[in-house]
Design an enzyme around this catalytic site. Structure first.
Site, short mmCIF file in Angstrom:
data_model
loop_
_atom_site.label_atom_id
_atom_site.label_comp_id
_atom_site.label_asym_id
_atom_site.label_seq_id
_atom_site.Cartn_x
_atom_site.Cartn_y
_atom_site.Cartn_z
N ARG A 65 0.85 -1.20 0.00
CA ARG A 65 0.00 0.00 0.00
C ARG A 65 0.89 1.25 0.00
O ARG A 65 0.52 2.28 -0.54
CB ARG A 65 -0.96 0.02 1.20
N TYR A 118 -11.11 19.67 -15.45
CA TYR A 118 -11.72 18.35 -15.66
C TYR A 118 -12.97 18.21 -14.78
O TYR A 118 -12.99 18.70 -13.64
CB TYR A 118 -10.67 17.28 -15.31
N ASP A 190 -2.52 20.33 -13.82
CA ASP A 190 -2.92 19.06 -14.43
C ASP A 190 -2.42 19.07 -15.87
O ASP A 190 -2.92 19.81 -16.71
CB ASP A 190 -4.45 18.91 -14.36
N LYS A 215 -4.70 8.16 -19.54
CA LYS A 215 -4.87 8.70 -20.89
C LYS A 215 -3.61 8.44 -21.72
O LYS A 215 -3.36 7.33 -22.12
CB LYS A 215 -5.20 10.20 -20.79
#
Ligand SMILES: *Cc1c(COP(=O)(O)O)cnc(C)c1O
Length: 405
Positions: A65, A118, A190, A215
């Site tokens: 993790r 976004y 971003d 993406k």
């Protein structure tokens, strides 16, 4: 095309995309490709070694993790491609964005951003921040003076995105990073649409750069991922927060990112070229009312784009000279495009904001945001550009016959 700061040539990007983080001496059985380490935990010679690794005195891993060898390779690639001191990864792009914001913000603090972020990011600003008493002021995306004015009033984070979705607005990162720093803000960008191949926000003054790896980085629409890069000082608290929120990147997804990134520089170069050719073609088509692509001389932010982008990216959008019914006719006619919600993949993907990025808002709100109902987002793949143009031509001709105004 040139970048105003530290020029990186495309050969160093392709070399880094392939080799960064990969030290095959350490790979299991001397495999040449990164092993997918599914192991949740790691063993030690003795408790002293365990302790040294736990307090970061010795390199190694404890629990997946927190850190994992396969995931670390993906992070190292992004760290080098963005020219950053540190990078940490996430299960998705939205995990990268939300963990970054919530790791650095406290109640009573303020964020300045733009209207065209976004959809998921906008949702954080509008629906989650109020519950945590964090104020978000969203400015007109290309009104740099308005953004500077709001920033000067004081804010903890200036959050930017460029180019934006779906109208491909470009903001002057260098100029706004300066304004952010004057006000003592952390400047977050971003960079998903541009990719590190086209823009390096940190070199333009930003403090943190975020990607949805889902993406262009992965590039094959088969894995979700996110990453944030920046100084150790700023990335460390985000890493600590992510260890606890548990929004960890899965080793298999990390592998798909690593594998996809071997061709990142090639893909982006091809997508840049294809998109520019297609944008010019669409611009001259009688059934197309307008085309948004930062590489077109007619694009409102073309000068800024030229200054801060080495290539103009693989996404464009265009408006049919008709209504939404024409979009219904047009999209299924495309032979070489998935009609789907993603972007940045090797194959062309098309869709209307009405069902993708701006599904939650009304037609009136979309109109107010400058998103007409007949706008189509077109993420250009690496197919042969002439075949894509033929495909668009037949779909446009067919649709225009059915829907001529
Ligand atoms: C897709 C996208 C995101 C979110 O990424 P996920 O991996 O889907 O969570 C964030 N920013 C931009 C610009 C995107 O296109």
């Amino acid at each position: 095309m040139k970048n105003n700061k530290e020029e990186k040539n495309s050969s160093s990007f392709s070399t880094m995309s392939i080799w960064a983080g990969e030290d095959s001496k350490d790979f299991w059985q001397r495999s040449t490709q990164a092993p997918v380490v599914h192991s949740v935990a790691f063993g030690y010679q003795d408790l002293d070694e365990w302790y040294e690794i736990a307090i970061h005195q010795k390199p190694g891993h404890i629990y997946s993790r927190n850190t994992n060898p396969t995931v670390a390779i993906f992070e190292e690639k992004l760290r080098l491609l963005e020219g950053a001191e540190a990078a940490t990864s996430f299960s998705t792009g939205m995990a990268a964005i939300s963990n970054t914001l919530f790791a650095h913000l406290s109640p009573g603090e303020r964020v300045v951003s733009v209207k065209d972020t976004y959809g998921g990011t906008n949702e954080i600003f509008l629906n989650f921040f109020p519950r945590f008493k964090i104020d978000a002021t969203l400015c007109d995306t290309t009104d740099h003076e308005a953004i500077e004015k709001e920033v000067a009033k004081g804010c903890k984070v200036l959050y930017l995105e460029s180019p934006t979705n779906p109208t491909l607005k470009v903001v002057d990162l260098e100029r706004l990073a300066k304004a952010g720093h004057k006000a003592g803000a952390i400047v977050v960008v971003d960079n998903t649409f541009a990719t590190p191949i086209n823009t390096n926000p940190l070199q333009l003054g930003a403090d943190l750069v975020i990607h949805s790896g889902t993406k262009f980085l992965g590039g094959h629409a088969d894995a979700l991922a996110g990453v944030v890069c920046g100084s150790k000082k700023l990335v460390e608290p985000i890493f600590r927060y992510r260890e606890i929120t548990g929004a960890t990147l899965h080793p298999m997804s990390a592998y798909l990112m690593i594998r996809g990134m071997k061709t990142l520089a090639l893909r982006i170069q091809q997508q840049n070229e294809n998109a520019l050719t297609i944008a010019r073609f669409l611009k001259s088509h009688p059934f197309v009312q307008d085309v948004y692509y930062p590489g077109l001389e007619t694009h409102k932010n073309h000068e800024i784009a030229k200054k801060q982008m080495r290539g103009f990216g693989g996404v464009l959008s265009f408006i049919l000279d008709s209504d939404f019914d024409a979009v219904r006719t047009f999209l299924p006619r495309l032979q070489y495009a998935h009609v789907a919600a993603n972007l940045g993949s090797v194959e062309t993907v098309a869709g209307p904001p009405r069902t993708t990025s701006h599904v939650e808002v009304t037609p009136e709100q979309r109109a107010a945001m400058g998103i007409p109902e007949s706008l189509i987002r077109y993420s250009v793949g690496i197919e042969d550009v002439n075949m894509l143009i033929e495909d668009l031509t037949q779909a446009l001709d067919y649709t225009s016959k059915q829907h001529k105004k």
